[in-house]
Design a protein around this motif. Structure first.
Motif, PDB file in Angstrom:
ATOM      1  N   GLU A 170      -2.350  -2.402   6.602  1.00  0.00           N
ATOM      2  CA  GLU A 170      -2.729  -1.755   5.346  1.00  0.00           C
ATOM      3  C   GLU A 170      -4.235  -1.836   5.120  1.00  0.00           C
ATOM      4  O   GLU A 170      -4.715  -2.135   4.038  1.00  0.00           O
ATOM      5  CB  GLU A 170      -1.940  -2.322   4.162  1.00  0.00           C
ATOM      6  N   ASP A 184      -3.888  11.686  11.239  1.00  0.00           N
ATOM      7  CA  ASP A 184      -3.781  10.512  10.378  1.00  0.00           C
ATOM      8  C   ASP A 184      -5.152   9.967   9.980  1.00  0.00           C
ATOM      9  O   ASP A 184      -5.281   8.796   9.626  1.00  0.00           O
ATOM     10  CB  ASP A 184      -2.977   9.403  11.083  1.00  0.00           C
ATOM     11  N   ALA A 199       0.824  -1.203   0.000  1.00  0.00           N
ATOM     12  CA  ALA A 199       0.000   0.000   0.000  1.00  0.00           C
ATOM     13  C   ALA A 199       0.860   1.256   0.000  1.00  0.00           C
ATOM     14  O   ALA A 199       1.996   1.263   0.484  1.00  0.00           O
ATOM     15  CB  ALA A 199      -0.908   0.001   1.220  1.00  0.00           C
ATOM     16  N   THR A 200       0.295   2.327  -0.533  1.00  0.00           N
ATOM     17  CA  THR A 200       0.943   3.629  -0.522  1.00  0.00           C
ATOM     18  C   THR A 200       1.162   4.055   0.927  1.00  0.00           C
ATOM     19  O   THR A 200       0.243   3.922   1.749  1.00  0.00           O
ATOM     20  CB  THR A 200       0.058   4.668  -1.240  1.00  0.00           C
ATOM     21  N   PRO A 201       2.353   4.566   1.277  1.00  0.00           N
ATOM     22  CA  PRO A 201       2.585   5.024   2.652  1.00  0.00           C
ATOM     23  C   PRO A 201       1.575   6.107   3.056  1.00  0.00           C
ATOM     24  O   PRO A 201       1.098   6.883   2.223  1.00  0.00           O
ATOM     25  CB  PRO A 201       4.001   5.591   2.601  1.00  0.00           C
ATOM     26  N   VAL A 202       1.272   6.160   4.341  1.00  0.00           N
ATOM     27  CA  VAL A 202       0.251   7.070   4.868  1.00  0.00           C
ATOM     28  C   VAL A 202       0.473   8.522   4.439  1.00  0.00           C
ATOM     29  O   VAL A 202      -0.466   9.166   3.958  1.00  0.00           O
ATOM     30  CB  VAL A 202       0.130   6.943   6.407  1.00  0.00           C
ATOM     31  N   TRP A 232      -4.933  -0.018  -0.146  1.00  0.00           N
ATOM     32  CA  TRP A 232      -5.525  -0.189   1.174  1.00  0.00           C
ATOM     33  C   TRP A 232      -6.819  -0.981   1.031  1.00  0.00           C
ATOM     34  O   TRP A 232      -7.556  -0.818   0.075  1.00  0.00           O
ATOM     35  CB  TRP A 232      -5.800   1.177   1.810  1.00  0.00           C
ATOM     36  N   LEU A 254      -6.850   4.796   9.492  1.00  0.00           N
ATOM     37  CA  LEU A 254      -5.931   3.892   8.784  1.00  0.00           C
ATOM     38  C   LEU A 254      -5.149   3.030   9.769  1.00  0.00           C
ATOM     39  O   LEU A 254      -4.765   3.495  10.837  1.00  0.00           O
ATOM     40  CB  LEU A 254      -4.953   4.715   7.951  1.00  0.00           C
ATOM     41  N   ASP A 255      -4.903   1.778   9.396  1.00  0.00           N
ATOM     42  CA  ASP A 255      -4.044   0.874  10.166  1.00  0.00           C
ATOM     43  C   ASP A 255      -2.859   0.516   9.271  1.00  0.00           C
ATOM     44  O   ASP A 255      -2.940  -0.424   8.464  1.00  0.00           O
ATOM     45  CB  ASP A 255      -4.804  -0.385  10.577  1.00  0.00           C
ATOM     46  N   PRO A 256      -1.745   1.279   9.375  1.00  0.00           N
ATOM     47  CA  PRO A 256      -0.606   1.048   8.489  1.00  0.00           C
ATOM     48  C   PRO A 256       0.003  -0.347   8.614  1.00  0.00           C
ATOM     49  O   PRO A 256       0.489  -0.900   7.630  1.00  0.00           O
ATOM     50  CB  PRO A 256       0.409   2.106   8.911  1.00  0.00           C
TER      51      PRO A 256
END
Length: 156
Positions: free
Chosen positions: A66, A29, A2-5, A143, A61-63
């Protein structure tokens, strides 16, 4: 992957369009979509009626996984006062839902956020209209929506 936050959050303002009645903002965030559905006061010959409806969706979001999750808030109030007395109604919802409203009308002389008009105040509202662009952006960036215990039964 996934694209970083930070990169994902930087892409959110591009979702905003002057042709749409809602906006998206990044707060920390999280992503918040807001829609001021209708706010009007109508003057009848013997009664004043007001209505106010708002909706927001907050995406978290949950990095590590993802994934994203969301919560929706819907507020509505209506009231009237006239020679026969008054009444007030309030509605509040927080959670996940699918909601549609079509063409609510108030007659007479109306004051809205856009100014004063004579005739009915109309609007349409659908949660999918604000959710779809946001969820599409998130999914395009890799995501996925967080799956809950009952998500298969109540997938919205």
């Amino acid at each position: 992957m996934a694209t970083p936050v930070p990169e994902l959050l930087a892409a959110v303002p591009a979702l905003n369009s002057p042709d749409e009645p809602f906006t998206y903002v990044v707060i920390g965030d999280t992503i918040v979509g807001s829609w001021d559905i209708v706010r009007a006061t109508t003057l009848y010959p013997t009664e004043i009626t007001s209505i106010d409806k708002d909706y927001s969706i907050t995406v978290t979001l949950d990095p590590a996984k993802e994934t994203f999750d969301f919560n929706e808030v819907y507020n509505a109030s209506a009231g009237s006062a006239g020679s026969g007395g008054g009444r007030f109604q309030k509605e509040f919802f927080s959670g996940k839902s699918t909601r549609k409203s079509f063409s609510f009308e108030l007659g007479g002389v109306s004051k809205t956020d856009d100014g004063i008009s004579v005739g009915p105040v109309t609007y349409s509202f659908s949660t999918s209209r604000i959710k779809e662009p946001l969820f599409t952006l998130l999914e395009q960036h890799g995501w996925s929506r967080k799956k809950g215990l009952l998500s298969g039964l109540f997938n919205r």
